[in-house]
Write a protein that holds these residues in place. Structure first.
Motif, PDB file in Angstrom:
ATOM      1  N   ASP A  33      49.388  41.966  39.887  1.00 15.75           N
ATOM      2  CA  ASP A  33      48.456  42.310  38.823  1.00 15.75           C
ATOM      3  C   ASP A  33      47.334  41.278  38.770  1.00 15.75           C
ATOM      4  OD1 ASP A  33      47.761  43.812  36.295  1.00 15.75           O
ATOM      5  OD2 ASP A  33      48.054  41.791  35.496  1.00 15.75           O
ATOM      6  N   SER A  34      46.108  41.720  38.984  1.00 14.71           N
ATOM      7  CA  SER A  34      44.987  40.781  39.047  1.00 14.71           C
ATOM      8  C   SER A  34      44.789  40.042  37.737  1.00 14.71           C
ATOM      9  CB  SER A  34      43.700  41.514  39.444  1.00 14.71           C
ATOM     10  OG  SER A  34      43.788  42.022  40.756  1.00 14.71           O
ATOM     11  N   LEU A  37      47.235  37.337  37.649  1.00 15.13           N
ATOM     12  CA  LEU A  37      46.905  36.327  38.653  1.00 15.13           C
ATOM     13  C   LEU A  37      45.803  35.392  38.150  1.00 15.13           C
ATOM     14  CD1 LEU A  37      47.592  35.585  41.639  1.00 15.13           C
ATOM     15  CD2 LEU A  37      45.619  36.964  42.290  1.00 15.13           C
ATOM     16  N   TYR A  38      44.799  35.975  37.505  1.00 19.20           N
ATOM     17  CA  TYR A  38      43.663  35.199  37.028  1.00 19.20           C
ATOM     18  C   TYR A  38      43.869  34.664  35.612  1.00 19.20           C
ATOM     19  CZ  TYR A  38      40.782  36.491  41.031  1.00 19.20           C
ATOM     20  OH  TYR A  38      40.276  36.622  42.303  1.00 19.20           O
ATOM     21  N   ASP A  54      33.641  38.440  46.331  1.00 23.08           N
ATOM     22  CA  ASP A  54      35.049  38.118  46.526  1.00 23.08           C
ATOM     23  C   ASP A  54      35.199  37.641  47.967  1.00 23.08           C
ATOM     24  OD1 ASP A  54      37.777  37.928  46.652  1.00 23.08           O
ATOM     25  OD2 ASP A  54      38.194  40.003  46.080  1.00 23.08           O
ATOM     26  N   ARG A  61      42.363  44.196  46.473  1.00 21.05           N
ATOM     27  CA  ARG A  61      42.973  44.300  45.133  1.00 21.05           C
ATOM     28  C   ARG A  61      42.072  43.736  44.034  1.00 21.05           C
ATOM     29  NH1 ARG A  61      46.952  40.363  45.529  1.00 21.05           N
ATOM     30  NH2 ARG A  61      45.248  38.989  44.864  1.00 21.05           N
ATOM     31  N   ASP A  62      41.638  42.501  44.191  1.00 23.62           N
ATOM     32  CA  ASP A  62      40.832  41.866  43.149  1.00 23.62           C
ATOM     33  C   ASP A  62      39.421  42.433  43.108  1.00 23.62           C
ATOM     34  OD1 ASP A  62      43.067  40.337  42.670  1.00 23.62           O
ATOM     35  OD2 ASP A  62      42.304  38.563  43.707  1.00 23.62           O
ATOM     36  N   TRP A  65      39.559  45.473  41.139  1.00 26.45           N
ATOM     37  CA  TRP A  65      39.742  45.140  39.722  1.00 26.45           C
ATOM     38  C   TRP A  65      38.411  44.784  39.068  1.00 26.45           C
ATOM     39  CZ3 TRP A  65      40.201  39.912  37.436  1.00 26.45           C
ATOM     40  CH2 TRP A  65      40.683  39.925  36.116  1.00 26.45           C
ATOM     41  N   PHE A  66      37.624  43.958  39.750  1.00 24.93           N
ATOM     42  CA  PHE A  66      36.309  43.609  39.221  1.00 24.93           C
ATOM     43  C   PHE A  66      35.383  44.826  39.180  1.00 24.93           C
ATOM     44  CE2 PHE A  66      37.507  39.205  40.591  1.00 24.93           C
ATOM     45  CZ  PHE A  66      37.362  38.603  39.357  1.00 24.93           C
ATOM     46  N   VAL A 118      34.494  34.402  43.707  1.00 24.60           N
ATOM     47  CA  VAL A 118      35.922  34.101  43.674  1.00 24.60           C
ATOM     48  C   VAL A 118      36.384  33.788  45.091  1.00 24.60           C
ATOM     49  CG1 VAL A 118      36.417  35.396  41.582  1.00 24.60           C
ATOM     50  CG2 VAL A 118      36.539  36.565  43.764  1.00 24.60           C
ATOM     51  N   ASN A 120      39.885  33.143  46.368  1.00 21.08           N
ATOM     52  CA  ASN A 120      41.287  33.183  45.951  1.00 21.08           C
ATOM     53  C   ASN A 120      42.206  33.184  47.167  1.00 21.08           C
ATOM     54  OD1 ASN A 120      43.694  33.531  44.593  1.00 21.08           O
ATOM     55  ND2 ASN A 120      43.327  35.675  44.085  1.00 21.08           N
TER      56      ASN A 120
END
Length: 211
Positions: A33-34, A37-38, A54, A61-62, A65-66, A118, A120
């Motif tokens: 789950d982003s 995670l963040y 990103d 995934r992220d 999400w964004f 990001v 990550n």
């Protein structure tokens, strides 16, 4: 996609290693789950739509999400195995995929473009000299007042995807020299049980571009 000898021996080995991951690895990554995670920096993330990069987006995934929050997202990923999976998984989203890699990011703009960057789960795959180059390049991409989130992995990595140790203080010093100021430094456990059992932890850094 090797550019120079300094990138080939270690960096290309990492990219080739990610190219070998199976579907189960991608599914485990996508299952995270982003928002969870963040969590260490969640309250600092922009609420209004902004330009997001990103870096090392993996299977998206992220980035997705964004994008679902209304941001304009560029997903930068050098491993075709992962970017192809992301393009398929998130074909309904307006993600901009770019095949590029740290430390040089040659295919991204040379002007301040992004409000949020990001990085990550990437920094551990860079060697010390590459990290200095990468930080300066990321500073070129960040708008004044923009936010950069960097997660630093501590602990073992997979044999096919080697990692380097990271000193958070050195990373903060590199960021300061490149024109970032530290907003937050926060430790966190790994969300993946297999990594948590192996002793993997993370340091999350929130950095603001000055000037």
């Amino acid at each position: 996609m090797a550019r120079a000898g300094e990138d080939r021996s270690f960096g290309q080995q990492v990219i080739e290693g990610y190219g070998l991951v199976g579907q189960a690895w991608i599914e485990r990554s996508e299952a995270l789950d982003s928002a969870a995670l963040y969590a260490p920096v969640l309250d600092l993330l922009p609420l209004k739509p902004v330009m997001v990069a990103d870096i090392g987006a993996g299977s998206g995934r992220d980035a997705a999400w964004f994008s679902r929050q209304g941001h304009d997202v560029t997903a930068v990923e050098p491993t075709a195995r992962l970017s192809d999976a992301g393009k398929d998984l998130y074909r309904d989203l307006p993600l901009r995929w770019i095949d590029d890699r740290l430390p040089h990011l040659e295919r991204l703009p040379d002007t301040p473009t992004y409000d949020l960057i990001v990085v990550n789960g990437v920094w551990q795959h860079l060697e010390d000299d590459q990290r200095a180059i990468a930080m300066r390049r990321l500073a070129m991409l960040a708008k004044g007042g923009g936010l950069m989130i960097v997660s630093l992995r501590h602990g073992p990595g997979a044999a096919t995807r080697p990692v380097q140790p990271i000193d958070p203080d050195v990373t903060i010093e590199l960021a300061a020299a490149a024109g970032f100021r530290l907003l937050r430094q926060r430790m966190a456990d790994s969300l993946q049980e297999v990594n948590k059992a192996a002793g993997v932890t993370w340091t999350w850094l929130a950095l603001e571009k000055t000037g």
